[in-house]
Structures are given as structure tokens and as C-alpha cells.
Enzyme design. Sequence first.
Site, PDB file in Angstrom:
ATOM      1  N   ARG A 156      -7.047   0.208  -6.992  1.00  0.00           N
ATOM      2  CA  ARG A 156      -7.209   1.286  -5.995  1.00  0.00           C
ATOM      3  C   ARG A 156      -7.355   2.612  -6.758  1.00  0.00           C
ATOM      4  O   ARG A 156      -6.387   3.114  -7.314  1.00  0.00           O
ATOM      5  CB  ARG A 156      -6.007   1.314  -5.037  1.00  0.00           C
ATOM      6  CG  ARG A 156      -5.864  -0.012  -4.281  1.00  0.00           C
ATOM      7  CD  ARG A 156      -5.217   0.127  -2.946  1.00  0.00           C
ATOM      8  NE  ARG A 156      -5.950   0.949  -2.018  1.00  0.00           N
ATOM      9  CZ  ARG A 156      -5.398   1.485  -0.925  1.00  0.00           C
ATOM     10  NH1 ARG A 156      -4.115   1.290  -0.675  1.00  0.00           N
ATOM     11  NH2 ARG A 156      -6.112   2.216  -0.103  1.00  0.00           N
TER      12      ARG A 156
ATOM     13  N   ARG B 228       0.871  -1.172   0.000  1.00  0.00           N
ATOM     14  CA  ARG B 228       0.000   0.000   0.000  1.00  0.00           C
ATOM     15  C   ARG B 228       0.907   1.220   0.000  1.00  0.00           C
ATOM     16  O   ARG B 228       2.117   1.123   0.073  1.00  0.00           O
ATOM     17  CB  ARG B 228      -1.016  -0.022   1.175  1.00  0.00           C
ATOM     18  CG  ARG B 228      -0.633  -0.696   2.445  1.00  0.00           C
ATOM     19  CD  ARG B 228       0.144   0.085   3.472  1.00  0.00           C
ATOM     20  NE  ARG B 228      -0.064   1.502   3.514  1.00  0.00           N
ATOM     21  CZ  ARG B 228       0.885   2.379   3.733  1.00  0.00           C
ATOM     22  NH1 ARG B 228       2.143   1.961   3.914  1.00  0.00           N
ATOM     23  NH2 ARG B 228       0.645   3.661   3.763  1.00  0.00           N
ATOM     24  N   GLY B 229       0.232   2.399  -0.071  1.00  0.00           N
ATOM     25  CA  GLY B 229       1.000   3.642  -0.211  1.00  0.00           C
ATOM     26  C   GLY B 229       1.099   3.948  -1.697  1.00  0.00           C
ATOM     27  O   GLY B 229       1.440   3.062  -2.503  1.00  0.00           O
TER      28      GLY B 229
ATOM     29  N   ASP C 218      -2.018  11.038  -2.095  1.00  0.00           N
ATOM     30  CA  ASP C 218      -2.368  10.025  -3.108  1.00  0.00           C
ATOM     31  C   ASP C 218      -2.686  10.640  -4.456  1.00  0.00           C
ATOM     32  O   ASP C 218      -2.575   9.987  -5.492  1.00  0.00           O
ATOM     33  CB  ASP C 218      -3.554   9.189  -2.629  1.00  0.00           C
ATOM     34  CG  ASP C 218      -3.087   8.210  -1.574  1.00  0.00           C
ATOM     35  OD1 ASP C 218      -2.895   8.632  -0.428  1.00  0.00           O
ATOM     36  OD2 ASP C 218      -2.867   7.038  -1.924  1.00  0.00           O
TER      37      ASP C 218
HETATM   38  O1  MRU Z   1      -4.593   3.179   2.069  1.00  0.00           O
HETATM   39  P1  MRU Z   1      -3.125   3.408   2.046  1.00  0.00           P
HETATM   40  O2  MRU Z   1      -2.417   2.839   3.225  1.00  0.00           O
HETATM   41  O3  MRU Z   1      -2.508   3.004   0.735  1.00  0.00           O
HETATM   42  O4  MRU Z   1      -2.989   4.998   2.136  1.00  0.00           O
HETATM   43  C1  MRU Z   1      -1.709   5.571   2.075  1.00  0.00           C
HETATM   44  C2  MRU Z   1      -1.701   7.032   2.265  1.00  0.00           C
HETATM   45  O5  MRU Z   1      -2.711   7.672   2.400  1.00  0.00           O
HETATM   46  C3  MRU Z   1      -0.358   7.690   2.157  1.00  0.00           C
HETATM   47  O6  MRU Z   1      -0.303   8.825   2.955  1.00  0.00           O
HETATM   48  C4  MRU Z   1      -0.117   8.095   0.695  1.00  0.00           C
HETATM   49  O7  MRU Z   1      -0.293   7.012  -0.147  1.00  0.00           O
HETATM   50  C5  MRU Z   1       1.225   8.679   0.496  1.00  0.00           C
HETATM   51  S1  MRU Z   1       2.462   7.474   0.691  1.00  0.00           S
HETATM   52  C6  MRU Z   1       3.985   8.092   0.331  1.00  0.00           C
END
Ligand code: MRU
Length: 345
Positions: free
Chosen positions: A87, A45-46, A235
Site C-alpha cells: 500500500r 487496514r489503517g 496516511d
Molecule cells: O484504506 P484504509 O482503510 O487503510 O484508509 C485508512 C485511512 O484513510 C485512515 O484515516 C488513516 O489510515 C488513518 S488511521 C489511524
Amino acid sequence: MIKPIFKDQNDVYILDQTLLPDKVHYQKCSQAKDLVKAIKELQVRGAPLIGIAAAFGITLAIKEFQGEPAEIKPYFYQQKDCFANTRPTAVNLCWALQRMEKVFLESINQGQESIVKIMEQEAENMLREDIEKNKTMGELGQELIQKPSSIMTICNAGTLATCGYGTALGVIRSAFKRNKIKKVWVTETRPVLQGARLTVWELMQDNIPVTLITDNMAAYVMKKGLVDCVIVGADRIAANGDTANKIGTYALALAAKAHNIPFFVAAPISTFDPGIATGDDIPIEERDCVEVRKIKGINITHPEVEVFNPAFDITPHEFIDAIICEKGIIIPPLQEGINAMLSRG
Ligand code: MRU
């Protein structure tokens, strides 16, 4: 440095983030569908990391292709859609798939084996470049941090959300190297606790002082004068600077504004989406009710209660004091700053 993803021989290995911090386990992904599942289920994730995972995934898909040569192009697009739909909020996913599309089309007449080699190389390039960009962002962003600072962050925008070093946590890492960090306040980040499970684990590995709070404590901690600035990842950033990030980010920005605390976003250029005018047009992923009804698999409510589970929210650009990217720091007015940054070579 922790490796959230790597390729070895024919397989891709991902650090399964759903098991952290209890277990450090690398899951082998031998087929494209393994990576589709890993992205959907938050094993990886991220925003930047899911982009790279998709790049490796679509390469595996092309390797698996068994049809007639003329069918490989429509097959590529079908696979691309499949990864892009895993996603919907993080634009880095589309950015990475577009890069893969470019090399795929450039090599389409070279035969399947060569196409795969070229795509593998591109995915590896993206992985390496991501770490470099994060380090540059960290160096640039640490200039905004005064010594000694207590910084609040949400979710995980660190090594575990990228290929290494992190975006928001990259800035914190670079500031820590200069003895500028007193402590990092980490909000636990319900529903799936990326702050409590991942950011705490990651910062503690690097001996960066960290204090965990539940999400509803953030405004109180700010009111007490215990936060010097907030740094978050992103994101997707719209043309006007409105920023999608983990649900709860907007509440942090509101509280920061009310207490006169600077609010910074750290994100690579691949997170900017100039084709989207404002945050209102950013698609917000809604996830399974189970994530809210349960914590680590244990029911905390009525098992059938109606649930609303948006994974992200939008922070309006007026609440953002700076966006840190690998090309520099953008300050308000953000729309003009973003335009200028994106038009740089
Ligand atoms: O749902 P996730 O864990 O993928 O969400 C991640 C985030 O909101 C992070 O802050 C974002 O992706 C930036 S990561 C460098």
C-alpha cells in the site's frame, strides 16, 4: 478493548476487517505471504496498523528463510520491498519496516533464531507503543473539543486502524470520557465503507452516540449547524502540512472551511514524511475497479463501466486548523510547527 492484531505462539492473528460488522473473525497468518495478502486486501487496514502488520510479517519472512547465511541480507531487502509495495500511500508502513531493518542489521551476525527473537520483540514493542501514543494523543487532542460537541469523521481512524484506542477516534474517546461529546457524525466512506462498517461498529461498542450519513450529505449537515468540528486521521503528512487521508477527506475540509468549522488531523509522528515537500509528491494508491462497481459483492452498475478509484486524497495545509500528535498540537503555520515538533527529542 478490541485487538485488531496479536501474536500467539508462532502465528499472527488479524481481525478480518472485510467481514465486519457481520462477523468477528480472527484469521491466522502463519506465513509472511498471508500478511502481504491481508494488507493488500484490506483485511488489516489503517496506516498505523498496516505498519505493525508488516513488522510482524517481515519477522515471519526471516523465520521462513532457508538459504545460506550470506543470502539473508538481500532476502530481507526483497521482503521489505514486497511489504512496502502493498500500500503505497501510508508512510507508517515504511517507518515500521525501517525500524525492523535497524534491528535486523544490528543482529545480523547473531544467527537466524536470535534475529527472529529480536525482530519479534521489536514488533511487540511497536504494538505496545502505538496504543500508548494514541492514548497520549487522545488526552492532548481532547483539549480542542468544547462541551458539548458534535464531531464529524470519515473512514476509520480508530482502534481498527491502529493497535488500539485510535487516532481521530482516540481524541473522540478521550473527549467522551469527559462528557464533551454530543454525537459523532460518521460518513459512510465509499467505496468500501470503512465509516459505515467499522467506525459505527467501533463507536457503538463503546456506547458513543453515532449518526451515520452517506458521503454526499456532509456539507448539508454542516450547513444546518450540526457539526462543531471535523477530526480525521492521516496516511502521510508532507513537510508543509498537506495531508493524505481517505478519499473524501478533502471534500470534508472544503465544506468545513466554507462553514467556518474547525478541521483537525490526528496522527502519530510516524505519519509525518518530512522528506516530501508538499502533498503533490505523495503517491496516491489506486485500487481495483471492482470496489466501485460493487457494494459488498453486489453489482451496482454496468459490470464493465470504466472506473477511477483513488483510495486517498490530499487536504492542503491551509484547510487544517491543527494537527494532533503524541508530542503535542501543531497549529498554523504548519510547516514551522512540524519542523519544531520533529526536531524535539
Ligand atoms: O484504506 P484504509 O482503510 O487503510 O484508509 C485508512 C485511512 O484513510 C485512515 O484515516 C488513516 O489510515 C488513518 S488511521 C489511524
